[in-house]
Design a protein around this motif. Structure first.
Motif: not given
Length: 164
Positions: A32-37, A47-50
């Motif tokens: 999820a972090i990679a996707e948001a980045r 999305e990244y912060h969540a």
């Protein structure tokens, strides 16, 4: 570093949770972090912060579980000689005198406690008044709604992990 009592079933439960967090949840959050980045600007990327917040909570829980396992004093109540006394891990049948209701509780550690499953923490108010009492004794508990008096009808030393 104080040892924390835990039942055999409770230790198994938190080890399963730890395994799930490491093998399932952690990779999902990393994805999820990679996707948001990949969406660009991180300053305004909700999305990244969540996802980073979820990662922080997950890692905190992993540290908590590892600490609990490291401090665990595993108690198998079925191997303790039966005396009729309420001890850690015992299952207690209580009769509440005012309401004429019977309840069955098992006295457990912090990470196992779940009132919906009648698993109560040994340091909870009810756990404290029960520990050390014998079958047929009464236990008094002061609550915000008044005093409750329980008669200890039965004490068992066989922990029922099926109730989990």
């Amino acid at each position: 570093m104080d040892k924390e009592p835990i039942t055999v079933g409770g230790l198994e439960k938190i080890k399963k949770e730890l395994d799930h967090l490491k093998k399932i949840k952690r990779p999902n959050i990393i994805s999820a972090i990679a996707e948001a980045r990949s969406h660009g600007d991180l300053k305004e990327n909700a999305e990244y912060h969540a996802a980073k917040e979820q990662q922080s909570l997950l890692e905190r829980r992993i540290v908590e579980i590892n600490d609990t396992i490291a401090r665990a004093n595993v108690i198998d109540v079925s191997e303790i000689e039966y005396t009729g006394k309420v001890i850690f891990g015992s299952t207690v049948e209580l009769f509440e005198i005012k309401t004429n209701k019977t309840k069955i509780y098992t006295i457990v550690g912090k990470d196992e406690a779940d009132i919906e499953k009648n698993l109560i923490y040994f340091r909870s108010p009810l756990g404290k008044v029960l520990i050390g009492k014998n079958k047929n004794e009464t236990a008094q508990l002061k609550t915000p709604s008044g005093e409750k008096i329980f008669k200890i009808k039965e004490v068992k030393y066989s922990f029922n992990s099926a109730s989990r």
